[in-house]
Structure formats: C-alpha cells, structure tokens
Write an enzyme that holds these catalytic residues in place. Structure first.
Site, PDB file in Angstrom:
ATOM      1  N   ALA A  59       5.860  -7.921  -0.990  1.00  0.00           N
ATOM      2  CA  ALA A  59       6.712  -7.627   0.163  1.00  0.00           C
ATOM      3  C   ALA A  59       7.332  -8.906   0.715  1.00  0.00           C
ATOM      4  CB  ALA A  59       5.908  -6.926   1.247  1.00  0.00           C
ATOM      5  N   GLY A  62       2.633  -5.945  -3.736  1.00  0.00           N
ATOM      6  CA  GLY A  62       3.489  -4.839  -4.175  1.00  0.00           C
ATOM      7  C   GLY A  62       4.105  -5.082  -5.539  1.00  0.00           C
ATOM      8  N   GLU A  83       1.495  -4.026  -7.915  1.00  0.00           N
ATOM      9  CA  GLU A  83       1.456  -2.565  -7.908  1.00  0.00           C
ATOM     10  C   GLU A  83       2.610  -1.983  -8.716  1.00  0.00           C
ATOM     11  OE1 GLU A  83       0.762  -0.748  -4.049  1.00  0.00           O
ATOM     12  OE2 GLU A  83      -0.150  -2.631  -3.377  1.00  0.00           O
ATOM     13  N   GLU A 132      -3.081  -9.900  -0.029  1.00  0.00           N
ATOM     14  CA  GLU A 132      -3.294  -9.186   1.229  1.00  0.00           C
ATOM     15  C   GLU A 132      -4.766  -8.896   1.493  1.00  0.00           C
ATOM     16  OE1 GLU A 132      -1.738  -5.967  -1.712  1.00  0.00           O
ATOM     17  OE2 GLU A 132      -1.581  -8.106  -1.437  1.00  0.00           O
TER      18      GLU A 132
END
Length: 180
Positions: free
Chosen positions: A104, A149, A152, A172
């Site tokens: 992100a 992300g 992911e 994170e």
C-alpha cells in the site's frame, strides 16, 4: 521459457490493425502515464489469448495507491468479462527494476480518513480476490520486493515465478496488523 521483463511501461507489442481498441487490445495511442498496462503477449508460435498485466509506478516502487488500484481493477474486470477463447492466461509483472509491488502507498494512506482507508482496504481485498478468481491460469513474475499487499497480489496468482532478487514480506505484522 522465462519471459523477459520490460523495463518500461509500454512494450513494442501492438495488436493487429483489424483488432478494435479495448482494454484487452490497447490502441497505438495508449496513455503512457498509466500505472497498469494490459496488453497481449506476442509469442513466436502465434499463441493468442495470453496477456501481460504490467505494474509501472516507478516513483513509488509500484506501491498501490487509489489510481493504481483503480486501473488494476479495471484491467481485471475486462479480463474476467472475456470469453475463454479470448483470454487464456495472464502474466502479472513489474516494469520497475527491483520491485514487484511495495504494498500500500502509505503516504497516500496517511492522508485518508478512517472511512476512506477502510474503503480502500476493502477495494484492495476485492481486487486481489478478482485476480484469484480469474477462470484461467495466472502467473506472477516476481523479481524484486513484494511487500504487504504486493505479496498478497503475488500469492493470489495461481503460480509464482521468482527471480534471484525476489523477496516477500509482510512488514505490517510489526505494527500488529494482520495481513489480508
């Protein structure tokens, strides 16, 4: 055969002149400022229906901000709407050396309200889910960092092909945030 990664946002691949412009068949006047580029893969044996989706936001190491997310989602929606004969496989890659996707965009996220951040995370989750649900094989070509992300996104592909500089991480978790 390992596919070479283009080091710029637009490649020299162009559809035949009989193909109308669409998200799956971009026109020659494609906007080079896009953060996500979807184009047909040109193969020596003429195989059709294989596409590359290239992340190209070098200033932020492909960090996912609102614009990149919107463009990514639009490309995935276009692919999902295609017939099985038109779209047979997808290769997700980066045009940024040393970075697949940095996760992100934290600078952009810091300026969001709580509600905006929640909606952004929900849209990111839905977009990753769209990649995972595509009805044809997907490959993430990773040769650089894939964080948060970005990791992911790579994990949502059916197959990951990694280069010698690839690394995955979920930073994170150091902040007590659960990935996903």
């Amino acid at each position: 055969m390992i596919l070479p990664l283009h080091r710029r946002c637009l490649s020299s691949v162009s559809p035949s002149s009989s193909t109308p412009a669409s998200p799956l068949h971009p026109s020659a006047s494609h906007d080079p400022s896009l953060h996500v580029q979807l184009e047909p893969l040109s193969t020596p044996d003429g195989v059709e229906g294989v596409f590359t989706l290239t992340l190209c936001r070098p200033s932020a190491r492909n960090a996912v901000g609102r614009r990149l997310l919107s463009e990514l989602r639009g490309c995935l929606e276009a692919l999902a709407a295609e017939s099985p004969a038109s779209a047979r496989a997808l290769v997700l890659r980066s045009a940024v050396p040393g970075a697949f996707c940095a996760g992100a965009d934290l600078r952009e996220r810091a300026a969001m309200t709580r509600l905006e951040a929640r909606r952004f995370v929900e849209e990111l989750r839905a977009t990753v889910g769209m990649l995972e649900a595509l009805p044809f094989p997907t490959v993430a070509a990773v040769d650089g960092v894939a964080l948060g992300g970005g990791a992911e996104l790579a994990l949502a592909a059916d197959v990951r092909v990694v280069g010698p500089r690839a690394s995955f991480g979920f930073p994170e978790t150091r902040l007590g945030i659960i990935p996903g």
